[in-house]
Design an enzyme around this catalytic site. Structure first.
Site, mmCIF file in Angstrom:
data_model
loop_
_atom_site.group_PDB
_atom_site.id
_atom_site.type_symbol
_atom_site.label_atom_id
_atom_site.label_comp_id
_atom_site.label_asym_id
_atom_site.label_seq_id
_atom_site.Cartn_x
_atom_site.Cartn_y
_atom_site.Cartn_z
ATOM 1 N N SER A 1 0.839 -1.215 0.000
ATOM 2 C CA SER A 1 0.000 0.000 0.000
ATOM 3 C C SER A 1 0.867 1.255 0.000
ATOM 4 O O SER A 1 0.553 2.234 -0.684
ATOM 5 C CB SER A 1 -0.991 0.005 1.169
ATOM 6 O OG SER A 1 -0.325 0.146 2.391
ATOM 7 N N ASN A 2 1.971 1.219 0.718
ATOM 8 C CA ASN A 2 2.891 2.371 0.677
ATOM 9 C C ASN A 2 3.520 2.514 -0.707
ATOM 10 O O ASN A 2 3.614 3.623 -1.235
ATOM 11 C CB ASN A 2 3.996 2.223 1.730
ATOM 12 C CG ASN A 2 3.529 2.648 3.109
ATOM 13 O OD1 ASN A 2 3.430 3.833 3.401
ATOM 14 N ND2 ASN A 2 3.209 1.675 3.944
ATOM 15 N N ILE B 1 19.409 -4.974 4.338
ATOM 16 C CA ILE B 1 20.092 -4.320 3.214
ATOM 17 C C ILE B 1 21.595 -4.561 3.348
ATOM 18 O O ILE B 1 22.178 -4.271 4.391
ATOM 19 C CB ILE B 1 19.782 -2.799 3.216
ATOM 20 C CG1 ILE B 1 18.276 -2.573 3.057
ATOM 21 C CG2 ILE B 1 20.562 -2.089 2.109
ATOM 22 C CD1 ILE B 1 17.673 -3.134 1.791
ATOM 23 N N ASN C 1 13.841 4.172 5.284
ATOM 24 C CA ASN C 1 12.849 3.148 5.642
ATOM 25 C C ASN C 1 11.741 3.810 6.444
ATOM 26 O O ASN C 1 11.952 4.857 7.075
ATOM 27 C CB ASN C 1 13.514 2.063 6.494
ATOM 28 C CG ASN C 1 12.543 0.961 6.875
ATOM 29 O OD1 ASN C 1 11.743 0.510 6.060
ATOM 30 N ND2 ASN C 1 12.590 0.529 8.129
ATOM 31 N N HIS D 1 9.126 2.830 9.553
ATOM 32 C CA HIS D 1 8.856 1.809 10.569
ATOM 33 C C HIS D 1 7.568 2.204 11.291
ATOM 34 O O HIS D 1 7.411 3.368 11.681
ATOM 35 C CB HIS D 1 10.026 1.735 11.562
ATOM 36 C CG HIS D 1 9.885 0.612 12.525
ATOM 37 N ND1 HIS D 1 10.240 -0.686 12.213
ATOM 38 C CD2 HIS D 1 9.379 0.576 13.784
ATOM 39 C CE1 HIS D 1 9.975 -1.469 13.253
ATOM 40 N NE2 HIS D 1 9.457 -0.726 14.221
HETATM 41 C C1 GRF Z 1 4.050 -0.569 6.818
HETATM 42 O O1 GRF Z 1 3.314 -0.419 7.982
HETATM 43 C C2 GRF Z 1 5.457 -0.091 7.015
HETATM 44 O O2 GRF Z 1 5.594 0.877 7.993
HETATM 45 C C3 GRF Z 1 6.169 -1.344 7.474
HETATM 46 O O3 GRF Z 1 5.538 -2.394 6.794
HETATM 47 C C4 GRF Z 1 4.224 -2.037 6.446
HETATM 48 C C5 GRF Z 1 4.074 -2.278 4.981
HETATM 49 O O4 GRF Z 1 2.735 -2.106 4.568
HETATM 50 N N1 GRF Z 1 7.582 -1.227 7.296
HETATM 51 P P1 GRF Z 1 2.396 -2.078 3.016
HETATM 52 O O5 GRF Z 1 3.004 -3.317 2.406
HETATM 53 O O6 GRF Z 1 2.981 -0.832 2.452
HETATM 54 O O7 GRF Z 1 0.907 -2.102 2.917
#
Ligand code: GRF
Length: 200
Positions: free
Chosen positions: A19-20, A99, A113, A115
């Site tokens: 989703s990100n 990494i 990154n 988190h």
């Molecule tokens: C996110 O909450 C991010 O902070 C963490 O992993 C999750 C990934 O979510 N590192 P998505 O795959 O982007 O939906």
């Protein structure tokens, strides 16, 4: 001296849902977005062939490379991929492999990154995805948040660039926390990347 203005090329590394990754791609690559043209997501790197992020990238017309852990750790082979796509900046978004140090050196200051907690709380080994949200609920926290940080060789320990917080209700479940976190991530992560990439 560069003759033409260079549009920074970003690689998003993701292992799962994406989703990100999708949100970042839309932010930079959609020509109708006000941010379109300031940078470009030129590649998605994924280590799980079945990860939904690959379908998201394909639907948005962004090339993807599916790699193994061994390929990621092979400097010559992996740098060939980075060079093929002219990658200037690396964004981790739910990427679960460590990494390698050659990449941290080659992209010094240019790997970030996100988190899903307020680091240093709920960071480190075993603290990823749902495990974090479960631990936060279990501890009865009244707030949580997100941390964008530089990537170093130690998990979740690179210099912190940005944090945003959100209040928790006593009735919030791990699913509720995850939703709140994703909302924060979608608001902030692309903007922070934009600032970093443009050097502002
Ligand atoms: C996110 O909450 C991010 O902070 C963490 O992993 C999750 C990934 O979510 N590192 P998505 O795959 O982007 O939906």
């Amino acid at each position: 001296m560069k003759e033409n203005p260079h549009i920074a090329k970003i690689a998003v590394f993701a292992s799962g849902n994406g989703s990100n990754a999708e949100n970042i791609i839309r932010y930079f690559n959609d020509p109708s977005s006000v941010h379109g043209g300031t940078a470009e997501v030129a590649l998605v790197v994924c280590n799980r062939p079945e990860a939904p992020v690959l379908a998201r990238a394909a639907a948005l017309g962004v090339p993807a490379e599916t790699i193994t852990r061994a390929q990621l750790n092979d400097e010559a082979e992996f740098m060939r991929i980075m060079e093929k796509y002219g990658i200037d900046f690396i964004v981790l978004a739910g990427f679960l492999l460590m990494i390698p140090s050659f990449l941290i050196t080659r992209y010094s200051g240019k790997i970030v990154n996100i988190h899903p907690s307020l680091l240093p709380r709920y960071g480190g080994k075993g603290m990823y995805g749902r495990h974090i949200h479960e631990a936060v609920v279990q501890a009865g926290e009244r707030e949580t948040g997100i941390t964008v940080h530089h990537v170093s060789e130690n998990c979740d320990e690179g210099a912190i660039i940005f944090q945003a917080r959100v209040d928790l209700d006593t009735t919030d479940t791990p699913d509720d926390v995850e939703r709140k976190i994703h909302t924060l991530e979608s608001i902030h992560y692309p903007k922070i990347i934009s600032t970093l990439v443009s050097g502002d």
